[in-house]
Write an enzyme that holds these catalytic residues in place. Structure first.
Site: not given
Ligand SMILES: Cc1cc2nc3c(=O)[nH]c(=O)nc-3n(C[C@H](O)[C@H](O)[C@H](O)COP(=O)(O)OP(=O)(O)OC[C@H]3O[C@@H](n4cnc5c(N)ncnc54)[C@H](O)[C@@H]3O)c2cc1C
Length: 357
Positions: A161, A165, A238, A269, A294, A342, A344
């Site tokens: 999968r 390239r 995880r 990483r 990491e 998940y 981005d």
């Molecule tokens: C290791 C890692 C690397 C990544 N790298 C990339 C990348 O290179 N490029 C990319 O595009 N994406 C990347 N991502 C994905 C990216 O982190 C997410 O797309 C993004 O964080 C999603 O935003 P969100 O608002 O859904 O969630 P979150 O960023 O988790 O925001 C949720 C917010 O809600 C708050 N919250 C939770 N519960 C409550 C409550 N009850 N009351 C008030 N506030 C609350 C939290 O504190 C948090 O601030 C990565 C993810 C991981 C795990």
């Protein structure tokens, strides 16, 4: 609750990129928006800290590169930031050598010591001997560390999968637009929320008991199971552990991310954050750098959730929480924690742009 500003008609709970996008749309549509964020600052897992000694922007929850082919999401974020034109490359260490990911001509030629032409790649990689060697070197150990499973349990079929390239393009993403906000991710969040109709309150956690306090809708992007007190059990995740270190050298690894593919190396990483801003010549030239190792980690309730564990049990559990959420007609749940998927960053923005407000 009686300390709610009576002029706020909607609540956005969670100020990650999903919540901030929704908040901005609501404010521009004329709503008075209260934003509650349980952490000390907005940004969610995209939040960064700028190290005062080196000027380096440290990504607190792992490297974040904005990349997309979604024009609508790209145009939306560009209203609030410029991007620096950074193009993401990822290297992989195996057997003491460094290779270019993704799987393409540069990696294949170096690994096998051959000089394939583009037209020869497909036939070469369809040979089981070659695809197994690549799987064992670059995917087996890495995947076993990532998901905490023994290397022998990793299904060799995953290599089928992995896109191959047949060129020397070592750009990690296929997306047309990418970059890092020129003045940092935190500034992006500051501008998203900078609207006269938006009031941000940090250190404030939304609970389901607050639901009746707002005349309009509540847009929640925290964990869906936490909202209902984990009453059916916790959805599995995880987790990750980051070890960040400031070093007295100008450049540790010559690039922003190197993957360590061997199962024996405990981390997956190493990130070196200064490489995300090559345009900041003074920061690049300083004889210091910041790296971050990491480590994948088991997750238990209370730990930081990073990657949802999608299987039949978690799907059934998620469905129960969704049924619970549906009992609240003015509750809209989104984002990576709310949807238990998940995303981005661009997908989170795109999803937030599609929510009916
Ligand atoms: C290791 C890692 C690397 C990544 N790298 C990339 C990348 O290179 N490029 C990319 O595009 N994406 C990347 N991502 C994905 C990216 O982190 C997410 O797309 C993004 O964080 C999603 O935003 P969100 O608002 O859904 O969630 P979150 O960023 O988790 O925001 C949720 C917010 O809600 C708050 N919250 C939770 N519960 C409550 C409550 N009850 N009351 C008030 N506030 C609350 C939290 O504190 C948090 O601030 C990565 C993810 C991981 C795990």
């Amino acid at each position: 609750m009686n300390d709610i500003n009576q002029t706020d008609d909607v609540l956005v709970a969670g100020a990650g990129i999903w919540g901030c996008t929704i908040a901005r749309r609501l404010a521009e549509a004329g709503h008075r928006v209260a934003v509650w964020e349980k952490r000390g600052a907005p940004g969610g897992n995209v939040r960064c800290e700028t190290d005062s000694e080196t000027g380096i922007e440290v990504h607190a929850y792992g490297s974040h590169i904005f990349h997309t082919h979604d024009r609508e999401a790209w145009n939306f974020v560009r209203r609030f930031t410029e991007f620096n034109g950074y193009q993401h490359k990822v290297l992989a260490r195996h057997g003491g050598k460094t290779y270019h990911l993704p799987l393409g001509l540069a990696m294949i030629n170096k690994f096998f010591g051959v000089e394939l032409e583009p037209g020869e790649v497909a036939a070469f990689m369809s040979d089981e001997k070659h695809s197994s060697a690549i799987f064992d070197a670059f995917f087996r150990g890495y995947t076993s560390k990532q998901w905490g499973r023994p290397p022998e349990d990793i299904d060799p079929a995953i290599i089928k999968r992995v896109p191959v390239r047949s060129n020397y393009d070592t750009n990690y993403f296929n997306d047309y637009w990418q970059g890092i906000p020129s003045d940092g991710y935190n500034a992006l969040f500051g501008r998203l929320l900078d609207h006269p109709y938006i009031t941000l309150e940090t250190g404030r956690e939304f609970s389901i008991d607050d639901i009746g306090s707002f005349p309009g809708k509540v847009y929640y992007s925290g964990p869906i199971d936490a909202l209902f007190g984990y009453r059916f059990g916790a959805l599995p995740w995880r987790s990750l552990r980051f070890e960040t270190e400031r070093l007295d050298i100008a450049d540790f690894q010559g690039t922003s991310v190197v993957n360590y593919t061997e199962a024996e190396v405990p981390y997956t990483r190493i990130h070196e954050f200064k490489h995300y801003h090559p345009e900041l010549k003074d920061v690049m030239a300083r004889p210091k750098t910041i790296i971050c190792r990491e480590y994948p980690a088991e997750w238990k309730p209370g730990d930081e959730p990073y990657y949802p564990v999608n299987n039949r049990e978690s799907a059934e559990l998620l469905e129960k929480y969704r049924e619970e959420a549906a009992k609240h007609p003015n509750l809209i749940i989104g984002g990576r924690l709310g949807q238990y998927r998940y995303y981005d960053m661009d997908q989170a923005v795109s999803a937030a742009l599609k929510v009916e407000i």
